[in-house]
Motif scaffolding. Structure first.
Motif, mmCIF file in Angstrom:
data_model
loop_
_atom_site.group_PDB
_atom_site.id
_atom_site.type_symbol
_atom_site.label_atom_id
_atom_site.label_comp_id
_atom_site.label_asym_id
_atom_site.label_seq_id
_atom_site.Cartn_x
_atom_site.Cartn_y
_atom_site.Cartn_z
ATOM 1 N N SER A 1 0.820 -1.202 0.000
ATOM 2 C CA SER A 1 0.000 0.000 0.000
ATOM 3 C C SER A 1 0.858 1.258 0.000
ATOM 4 O O SER A 1 0.412 2.309 -0.450
ATOM 5 C CB SER A 1 -0.921 0.015 1.215
ATOM 6 O OG SER A 1 -1.810 -1.075 1.187
ATOM 7 N N GLU B 1 1.561 3.357 2.238
ATOM 8 C CA GLU B 1 0.882 4.519 2.806
ATOM 9 C C GLU B 1 1.264 4.673 4.270
ATOM 10 O O GLU B 1 1.802 3.762 4.887
ATOM 11 C CB GLU B 1 -0.634 4.370 2.667
ATOM 12 C CG GLU B 1 -1.181 3.105 3.280
ATOM 13 C CD GLU B 1 -2.660 2.909 2.964
ATOM 14 O OE1 GLU B 1 -3.298 3.844 2.443
ATOM 15 O OE2 GLU B 1 -3.175 1.823 3.241
ATOM 16 N N SER B 2 0.974 5.855 4.795
ATOM 17 C CA SER B 2 1.226 6.139 6.195
ATOM 18 C C SER B 2 -0.083 6.002 6.956
ATOM 19 O O SER B 2 -1.100 6.577 6.579
ATOM 20 C CB SER B 2 1.781 7.558 6.358
ATOM 21 O OG SER B 2 1.903 7.893 7.717
ATOM 22 N N THR C 1 5.082 4.525 9.081
ATOM 23 C CA THR C 1 5.465 4.071 7.756
ATOM 24 C C THR C 1 6.384 2.869 7.904
ATOM 25 O O THR C 1 7.004 2.667 8.959
ATOM 26 C CB THR C 1 6.201 5.160 6.965
ATOM 27 O OG1 THR C 1 7.368 5.558 7.690
ATOM 28 C CG2 THR C 1 5.316 6.362 6.709
#
Lengths: 112, 109
Positions: free
Chosen positions: B52, B54-55, B60
């Protein structure tokens, strides 16, 4: 939406007694189903998984067995419990090919 | 054999400090890596997955195939980040998710 139910939440059983932990999933079809045991310092140990009705794969030799009598039902059993079976058992489901697991609330088993 | 190693059982940091939870894996192919989190009195749940990129909640994780690592990082820890964190992998085309032993993060005020 999908939900996963696991019961009983807690169980105290004498050595040598039988065991049945049940897990059901709602809102999905043909899920992959899993039983894990969570132990402090040892992480989550995969016990069994199932990709379909009647299909059970065992990961570790042990005193436990699993069954999947219906598409969304997964049962963890033992005929005679041992002290070493004490622990926290987690049921999880995942969509086939999706790889992400959703966990139940867990069942804490104490064998005395 | 597939293996996930989390070397720290307990990590304690002060609020506002950076945090890094280490995860190394062993797998001969190209696995998918995850971080799962369990907050107090809550169910184990997915935090993030490497594909993904993403954060989530400020966290992260970057997959480093050369070092076979997937460390979880957050620049400024918050008290609500206190939880048990598990690194996990699943092999290509596999059905089994393998978990590490977990790291308990404690963020002090």
């Amino acid at each position: 939406s999908q939900t996963i139910h696991q019961w009983p939440a807690t169980l105290v059983q004498p050595v040598g007694s039988p065991l049945s932990l049940e897990c059901t999933v709602e809102g999905t079809s043909n899920p992959n189903l899993y039983w894990y045991r969570q132990a402090a310092g040892r992480g989550l140990q995969l016990l069994f998984y199932s990709v379909g009705i009647g299909q059970i794969s065992s990961e570790v030799p042990q005193n436990l067995s699993a069954s999947r009598p219906q598409d969304r039902q997964f049962i963890l059993s033992s005929k005679k419990l041992l002290l070493s079976d004490s622990g926290f058992y987690l049921c999880a489901w995942g969509e086939s090919g999706a790889n992400v697991l959703t966990f139940g609330a867990g069942s804490r088993l104490t064998v005395l | 054999a597939q293996r996930v190693t989390q070397p720290e059982k307990l990590l304690s940091v002060f609020k506002g400090a950076p945090v890094e939870l280490k995860c190394n894996y062993s797998y001969s192919g190209s696995p998918e890596l995850f971080w799962y989190v369990q907050y107090s009195r809550q169910r184990l749940q997915l935090l993030l997955r490497h594909i993904s990129r993403e954060s989530i909640k400020g966290f992260t994780a970057d997959l480093n195939k050369g070092e076979t690592s997937f460390h979880l990082k957050k620049p400024f820890a918050q008290e609500e980040d206190s939880a048990m964190y598990y690194c996990a992998l699943i092999g290509t085309g596999g059905f089994k998710t393998i978990f590490g032993a977990g790291t308990r993060l404690f963020v002090k005020a």
